[in-house]
Design an enzyme around this catalytic site. Structure first.
Site, short mmCIF file in Angstrom:
data_model
loop_
_atom_site.label_atom_id
_atom_site.label_comp_id
_atom_site.label_asym_id
_atom_site.label_seq_id
_atom_site.Cartn_x
_atom_site.Cartn_y
_atom_site.Cartn_z
N ALA A 167 -35.14 -13.79 -30.79
CA ALA A 167 -34.52 -12.49 -31.08
C ALA A 167 -35.31 -11.31 -30.51
CB ALA A 167 -34.34 -12.33 -32.59
N ILE B 86 -32.69 -11.16 -23.58
CA ILE B 86 -31.25 -11.45 -23.77
C ILE B 86 -30.81 -10.88 -25.11
CG2 ILE B 86 -29.52 -13.28 -24.03
CD1 ILE B 86 -31.29 -15.03 -22.17
N VAL C 240 -28.48 -21.53 -25.78
CA VAL C 240 -28.65 -20.76 -24.55
C VAL C 240 -29.97 -21.15 -23.86
CG1 VAL C 240 -28.81 -18.41 -23.60
CG2 VAL C 240 -27.34 -18.86 -25.57
N ASN D 221 -32.80 -22.96 -22.07
CA ASN D 221 -32.69 -24.05 -21.09
C ASN D 221 -33.69 -25.17 -21.33
OD1 ASN D 221 -30.58 -23.31 -19.38
ND2 ASN D 221 -31.84 -21.68 -18.48
N ASP E 68 -21.98 -19.07 -15.94
CA ASP E 68 -21.60 -19.69 -14.67
C ASP E 68 -20.12 -19.45 -14.37
OD1 ASP E 68 -24.24 -21.03 -14.45
OD2 ASP E 68 -23.54 -22.08 -16.24
N ARG F 291 -19.76 -15.97 -13.18
CA ARG F 291 -20.27 -15.85 -11.80
C ARG F 291 -19.24 -16.40 -10.80
NH1 ARG F 291 -26.32 -18.06 -13.42
NH2 ARG F 291 -27.25 -16.02 -13.80
N HIS G 65 -25.69 -27.06 -16.99
CA HIS G 65 -26.10 -25.73 -16.53
C HIS G 65 -27.35 -25.93 -15.68
CE1 HIS G 65 -26.85 -21.47 -16.39
NE2 HIS G 65 -28.06 -21.64 -16.90
#
Ligand code: LMR
Length: 487
Positions: free
Chosen positions: A152, A156, A269, A271, A299, A302, A327
Site C-alpha cells: 500500500a 501503484i 498484481v 509478479n 496487457d 496495451r 503475464h
C-alpha cells in the site's frame, strides 16, 4: 494508581494473562497524559486504550507521536482480541505494529448532539463516527465494503488508493473502508499515504487502517488487491524470484483463508502474478478458487492501444481483446478474435506479419520498454488497469464484448491444462463473479502460442510445489522467459 478506575485496572491485569510478554509498570502508566483518556470513555472502549497504555512499556514496542495527525501505534500482539485470533492462526507470529486511534476527547470540539465516540480500529480522522442520518434522507448508500490493499505504500497503490476512495471504482453510492498492508520498512510511507487520504476529504471513505500483519489487515476483507511483491534483482534467477515472492503469497493466502470474508475477491498484481495467484489460492482452501485473479488487464489495455494506433481509430472502437496465458513475455494478445468497429481485426488490419510479430512483441514487452524510459515499473497505468479489472467484475459486461483476467483453469472450455492460473476471456453480470466466454475461434498460430504460455505456467507450478502443498519443487523452466518488465 489513584486516577485509574477499577474497571481499567481489572482490564489491564486481564491483558497480562493473554500475553506474558507484557509487564505493566504502574508508575510509568500514570505519567503519560494519553493514559488519562480511558477515564473519559465508557467501559466498552477500555480494552484498546488499556492496550495502548501497556504497549508503551513493552521493550519491542516503538512509538512515534505526530501531534497534528492524532494517531499512535499499538503492538497488535497485545490487543485484547489477540487470544481470539490465535485460534485461527496456523503460522507463528512475531509482534507487529498496527495503527490505532488516539483521538482524545479534548481534541474533538463538536457541537452538542454530534456523536464523537472513537472507533477502536482506525487511522486519524477515520476514528470518528459519522452521522449519516442527514445523508440517508436524500441518498441511498450501500453497505460499506472492506477493501484490503497490500504494497500500500508503493507507487501503484499511490495511484490506486485515491481512485478507490473517490468512488470511481465501486460507484458513487458505495462507502468504503481501506485496509492497508505495508512492511516494517515502509511503515513511515504507509502513514504518509493514510495522512494524504485523510486530507483528501473523500465522502465515501469511511475507514482507513494500516498495519503490517496480514492476519489483522485482511480481517473481513471483501476485496484483496495484492500488489506488494519483490522485484527481480540483478543476477536473481527466475526460480529464486518465484520462491521469494511465493513465500509472501503463502502467508497472505493463509491469512485470507483465516480472516477474510468467505467470498473475498482476490486480485494478484505482484509478479509473477499468475503463479503468485495460484500459490495464494492453494493456501486459501476455504475461499472459492474462482475468486482468485491475476492481473492481465494492463496487457489487454496495451493491446487495445496498439491496435487502435495501427488502424488509425480511437481506442474505444477496439473490443473483444483477449490476453491468453501468463503475464510474461509468453502472453498471447489475441488479434484473431479482437474487433475494431465490430469487425474482426484481421479484416481491418490486413498485415498478418505485423499482427503476429510486431504487435505481439510490442504488447509482450511494453512493460520493459516503459521501464527503460521511466527508470521504474509502470505504476499509473497499472493502477488504472486494476480499476478496469474490478469495474469489469462489478458492472455488467457490455453486450457482445468481454475482458481478460487470469483465473483458475479447472473446467475451462478451451482445452487449456487444468490447475493453473491462466488469462482467458470472461464476461460478468456485474455481481463480482464471471463466466468464461465460449464464442471464440482458434487457428494454429493462436493454439501454438497459447501452448507456449501454458507450458511456461506448468513449469512455474513445478517450481513452487513446496509452496502449494504439492510436494518437492523441481524447477526446470524451459527457457528463461521474462516478466514484461525484464526485457
Ligand atoms: C508491467 O507489465 O509493466 C510490469 O509487470 C512489469 C514488471 O516487470 O514490473
Amino acid at each position: 494508581m489513584p486516577f485509574l478506575n477499577d474497571d481499567y485496572k481489572i482490564r489491564t491485569r486481564t491483558l497480562y494473562l493473554y500475553s506474558q510478554k507484557i509487564h505493566v509498570n504502574p508508575s510509568q502508566v500514570k505519567t503519560s497524559p494519553l493514559h488519562l483518556f480511558p477515564l473519559f470513555l465508557p467501559p466498552k472502549f477500555l480494552p484498546n486504550f488499556a492496550s495502548m497504555a501497556v504497549a508503551e512499556l513493552s521493550p519491542a514496542y516503538t512509538r512515534t507521536d505526530f501531534s497534528n495527525s492524532r494517531f499512535s501505534y499499538v503492538s497488535s500482539s497485545i490487543r485484547l482480541s489477540y487470544h481470539r485470533r490465535l485460534s485461527y492462526r496456523q503460522l507463528p507470529r512475531t509482534p507487529t505494529t498496527a495503527i490505532r486511534c488516539s483521538v482524545t476527547s479534548d481534541q474533538i470540539q463538536a457541537p452538542v448532539g454530534i456523536d464523537t465516540k472513537p472507533k477502536p480500529d482506525c487511522f486519524g480522522v477515520f476514528c470518528l463516527t459519522y452521522d449519516l442520518k442527514a445523508e440517508d434522507e436524500t441518498k441511498s448508500w450501500k453497505k460499506m465494503i472492506n477493501v484490503a490493499v497490500s504494497g500500500a505504500a508503493g507507487m501503484i497503490s499511490n495511484h490506486l488508493l485515491f481512485k478507490l476512495a473517490s468512488g470511481e471504482v465501486f460507484g458513487p453510492d458505495q462507502p468504503i473502508a481501506l485496509k492497508l498492508l505495508g512492511s516494517e520498512r515502509s511503515f513511515g510511507a504507509l502513514e504518509g499515504v493514510a495522512m494524504e487520504l485523510e486530507d483528501s476529504l473523500y465522502p465515501l471513505l469511511r475507514e482507513v487502517s494500516i498495519g503490517i500483519d496480514p492476519y489483522e489487515v485482511f480481517e473481513d476483507a471483501e476485496w484483496a488487491l495484492l500488489i506488494g511483491a519483490k522485484p527481480r534483482g540483478p543476477g536473481m534467477e527466475r526460480a529464486e524470484l518465484l520462491d521469494i515472492n511465493g513465500q509472501i503469497f503463502v502467508e497472505q493466502g493463509k491469512a485470507l483463508n483465516a480472516v477474510a470474508s468467505r467470498n473475498v475477491k482476490v486480485m494478484v498484481v505482484g509478479n509473477p502474478c499468475n503463479t503468485n495467484a495460484l500459490i495464494c489460492m492453494k493456501n486459501a482452501p476455504n475461499i472459492p478458487a474462482k475468486n482468485f485473479h491475476a492481473l492481465t488487464r494492463l496487457d489487454e489495455n496495451r493491446a487495445k492501444c496498439q491496435l487502435a494506433l495501427k488502424a488509425g481509430v480511437f481506442y474505444d472502437k477496439v473490443s473483444n481483446v483477449t490476453i491468453w496465458g501468463n503475464h510474461s513475455t509468453t502472453q498471447v494478445p489475441d488479434f484473431l478474435n479482437a474487433k475494431i468497429h465490430g469487425i474482426p481485426v484481421p479484416e481491418v488490419i490486413r498485415d498478418r506479419k505485423w499482427l503476429e510479430e510486431d504487435f505481439t512483441k510490442m504488447v509482450q514487452t511494453r512493460g520493459g520498454v516503459l521501464i527503460k524510459k521511466w527508470g521504474r515499473s509502470s505504476a499509473a497505468s497499472t493502477a488504472v488497469s486494476i480499476v478496469d479489472a474490478i469495474r469489469s467484475l462489478v458492472t455488467p459486461t457490455p453486450e457482445g464484448d468481454w475482458f481478460s483476467t487470469g483465473v483458475y483453469t479447472n473446467g475451462n472450455p478451451y482445452g487449456i491444462a487444468e490447475d493453473i492460473v491462466f488469462s482467458m476471456p470472461c464476461r460478468s453480470k456485474g455481481d463480482g463473479d464471471y463466466e468464461l466466454v465460449t464464442d471464440v475461434i482458434f487457428d494454429d498460430y493462436l493454439r501454438n502460442r497459447i501452448k507456449k504460455s501454458e507450458d511456461e505456467l506448468l513449469a512455474e507450478k513445478k517450481c513452487v510445489a513446496h509452496l502449494t502443498g504439492e510436494g518437492i519443487a523441481v524447477c526446470d523452466l524451459p527457457e528463461d522467459t521474462m516478466l514484461p518488465g525484464e526485457v
